[in-house]
Scaffold this motif. Structure first.
Motif, PDB file in Angstrom:
ATOM      1  N   GLY A  13      -2.096   6.083  -2.756  1.00 25.18           N
ATOM      2  CA  GLY A  13      -1.813   7.459  -2.145  1.00 25.18           C
ATOM      3  C   GLY A  13      -2.185   8.801  -2.649  1.00 25.18           C
ATOM      4  N   ASP A  14      -1.419   9.717  -2.235  1.00 26.63           N
ATOM      5  CA  ASP A  14      -1.820  11.186  -2.623  1.00 26.63           C
ATOM      6  C   ASP A  14      -1.327  11.486  -4.236  1.00 26.63           C
ATOM      7  OD1 ASP A  14       1.002  11.557  -2.439  1.00 26.63           O
ATOM      8  OD2 ASP A  14       0.720  12.446  -0.339  1.00 26.63           O
ATOM      9  N   ASN A  63       0.783  -1.326   0.144  1.00 22.00           N
ATOM     10  CA  ASN A  63      -0.058  -0.021  -0.184  1.00 22.00           C
ATOM     11  C   ASN A  63       0.889   1.284  -0.010  1.00 22.00           C
ATOM     12  OD1 ASN A  63      -2.003  -1.771   0.004  1.00 22.00           O
ATOM     13  ND2 ASN A  63      -3.045  -0.846   2.029  1.00 22.00           N
ATOM     14  N   ARG A  64       0.337   2.123  -0.832  1.00 15.16           N
ATOM     15  CA  ARG A  64       0.833   3.422  -0.972  1.00 15.16           C
ATOM     16  C   ARG A  64       2.459   3.614  -0.969  1.00 15.16           C
ATOM     17  NH1 ARG A  64      -3.053   6.748   0.994  1.00 15.16           N
ATOM     18  NH2 ARG A  64      -1.668   8.529   1.500  1.00 15.16           N
ATOM     19  N   GLU A  65       3.336   4.172  -0.116  1.00 13.64           N
ATOM     20  CA  GLU A  65       4.788   4.147  -0.423  1.00 13.64           C
ATOM     21  C   GLU A  65       5.256   2.656  -0.528  1.00 13.64           C
ATOM     22  OE1 GLU A  65       3.073   5.491   2.106  1.00 13.64           O
ATOM     23  OE2 GLU A  65       3.675   7.896   2.059  1.00 13.64           O
TER      24      GLU A  65
END
Length: 632
Positions: free
Chosen positions: A547-548, A463-465
């Motif tokens: 993520g962003d 997830n994400r990073e």
């Protein structure tokens, strides 16, 4: 009227053209289609249920070239069934009404996922659209209460808008009544026998859900599980026959799944069953017998699945269901509670429907359909292996290698990445595997970090990073393949659809020296653009998984499209509601601009899918010819 984002509109107006084929290519494809037909036509049967008297079996099948619904004689599995619903569009789900006189089913148009709910008689006549109004409503699933046979309950949402609405309507006619609206994506799990209460699973993310109970009389909702302030993954929920207990299959926010029985009034915990073999398995389905004396669960063990029958009150194990090592899906118990309907598949056995004896676990087929093309297929050796990631994490692999070849023969290798991101590749019958192994390819299906069935930590590890770690897993799988005696290290091809297609693009952009060519279907190429055009449901998944804005740009293949050196085959459904055609157009345009060999196939009657026989045959043949030209 819904406003179309400017970016999507511009991309649509400047759509890339599908690749035109020469007469020579068409002739080669035609010959390959004939070879593929014997495998593709080894159809799947799935999603079965029995009539109340046990004499008829209702099931889905793609024997006619796309998913349709059939009724057969349960006592005569070799007798030809009768098609009752389907064509020219696919049918995705079907159930007998409680009186046994009708069948209710879901059907969309051209794979657009805007499902309507239909009813027809058991002989297939008298089809009626039960949801003809509100063309923007996507119907997500429906429930038929056991002791309220005239009631239909279903969920739906408006395209482009957040939230889910729960509807109730009479089966024989009348307007639907909106009972409850949830601001999140929610799907129906079960309904009480009297038709007064419904369990919904609210999706906060792909790994976190909340079980909500809705009173259909008052419209009031309450959170059933997990307790307020806690997070957990929930795969299934169900009522006991008298609705005095609620069963929840959950990871409780940890590594091990449990089946938990809650008092329906107080929510106090009663019985509990832990999935400790394997300890990281995920419970994906629950089936409760009509008397409540038995409960069956399906367990996703990552690379295979299992079914177990438990005592209905104590959850003490009664019997494991005796099926082949492969993939199992639960149906429902028979009306007398003595049998359990299953769907099962193994690498050498097409998906089919079975009946398990609830006392012994012995299984017998509900269908005995002939699939003559299978007898001439070359044998395949199937094994479960592990690659080691850069940080020491074990990456499970399902490996399919043609049998009977010379010991020193080196095979080109297809590396098939599953979709998701959450999900897993289990051992099962896959026409794609068998077609390409019949052409001399080895097929490796990895479960890299982010896959389900190997524990919650492994599922959340991309997830994400952490997405960059999953991309590194592609390299670890590639390096493992290069060390195998049967693999040609210079002919390794990443292959995937949806999130799997995203992984293909990331491998080709981030590790261009490792891959000879690539094949991707409706893959995510520009995450930021997808976020701007996506349905709110998909938008939540993108933000949670990737993520962003900064991460979306860093993790988008399109950022590095100019680094792709390998030839690429791209498939796209014209009506895809999840990954719009603009995502594929952008990739194809970038490669064509640089003169990188790319072949682009667009199916006009598909969405986020490859449901139709003619499209599957064309895809198999074109990919085989495309790769053959690039493997020399």
């Amino acid at each position: 009227m819904r406003t179309i984002p400017c970016l999507l509109l511009l991309a649509t107006l400047s759509a890339e053209s599908p690749t035109p084929l020469s007469e020579a290519e068409k002739a080669r494809d035609k010959a390959l289609m004939l070879k593929a037909a014997a495998i593709v036509d080894a159809f799947a049967n799935y999603g079965a249920s029995l009539s109340n008297d046990g004499k008829r079996v209702l099931f889905g099948s793609d024997r006619g070239g796309l998913p349709e619904i059939y009724v057969g004689d349960a006592g005569r599995p070799g007798e030809a069934p009768r098609k009752i619903a389907g064509g020219p569009d696919r049918v995705m789900s079907a159930k007998f009404t409680r009186d046994g006189k009708h069948v209710v089913f879901l059907m969309d148009k051209g794979g657009d996922e805007r499902f309507h709910i239909y009813r027809c008689r058991v002989d297939g006549t008298g089809t009626v659209d039960l949801t003809p109004t509100g063309p923007l409503h996507h119907r997500d699933g429906f429930l038929l209460p056991r002791r309220s046979p005239s009631t239909l309950v279903y969920t739906g949402h408006v395209a482009g808008a957040p939230g889910t609405t729960l509807f109730v309507r009479p089966l024989e006619g009348g307007e639907p009544r909106a009972v409850y609206t949830d601001r999140f994506d929610a799907s129906p799990a079960d309904i009480s026998a009297d038709g007064t209460r419904v369990l919904l699973l609210r999706d906060l993310s792909m790994s976190d859900q909340i079980a909500v109970e809705v009173d259909l009389v008052t419209g009031r909702a309450r959170q059933v599980y997990p307790p307020e302030g806690r997070r957990a993954g929930i795969r299934a929920a169900a009522y006991s026959p008298d609705a005095s207990r609620i069963f929840v299959a959950t990871d409780e926010g940890g590594e091990q799944d449990s089946l938990v029985a809650l008092d329906a009034r107080t929510l106090a915990e009663g019985a509990r069953y832990r999935a400790d073999d394997p300890p990281t398995g995920r419970m994906t389905d629950i089936a409760v017998s009509p008397r409540g004396d038995l409960v069956a669960v399906a367990i996703d063990a990552g690379n295979h699945s299992e079914a177990r029958i438990l005592h209905g009150r104590s959850f003490a194990p009664v019997i494991p269901v005796k099926t082949l090592l492969g993939t199992i899906g639960l149906g429902s118990f028979s009306a007398d509670g003595k049998s359990l309907v299953l769907t099962a598949s193994a690498p050498d056995s097409p998906t089919d429907v079975y009946l398990a004896d609830a006392a012994s676990g012995e299984v017998k087929p509900l269908r005995d359909d002939k699939r003559p093309g299978l007898g001439d297929l070359p044998p395949v050796a199937v094994a479960i292996e592990n690659a080691t990631a850069f940080d020491g994490v074990a990456l499970p692999l399902n490996v399919h290698v043609p049998k009977g070849t010379a010991p020193d023969q080196k095979h080109p290798v297809i590396v098939l990445f599953h979709g998701g991101p959450s999900g897993s590749t289990t051992l099962y019958w896959d026409p794609l595997f068998r077609f390409f192994t019949s052409l001399g390819y080895a097929v490796v299906a990895p479960n890299i970090r982010g896959s389900t069935g190997f524990g919650r930590a492994f599922e959340l590890a991309d997830n994400r990073e952490k997405r960059a770690d999953a991309i590194k897993d592609l390299e670890a799988v590639n390096m493992w393949i290069r060390r195998q005696s049967w693999a040609d290290p210079d002919r390794i091809v990443p292959f995937g659809a949806s999130y799997g297609g995203y992984l293909v693009l990331m491998g080709l952009t981030r590790q261009p020296a490792l891959w000879r060519a690539g094949v991707e279907a409706f893959g995510l190429s520009d995450l930021k653009a997808l976020l701007e055009s996506a349905d709110p449901r998909l938008r939540n998944i993108i933000l949670d998984e990737f993520g962003d804005t900064r991460l979306l740009e860093d993790l988008s293949p399109i950022r590095d499209i100019d680094k792709i050196r390998a030839p690429l085959f791209v498939y796209q459904g014209q009506n895809d509601p999840r990954v719009p055609r603009a995502q594929a157009d952008t990739v194809v345009r970038g490669l064509r601009r640089r003169g990188i060999p790319v072949e682009y196939m667009v199916a006009p009657d598909e969405g986020h899918s490859m449901s139709r026989r003619e499209n599957m045959l064309e895809f198999f043949a074109r990919v085989a010819r495309f790769l053959d030209d690039r493997m020399k």
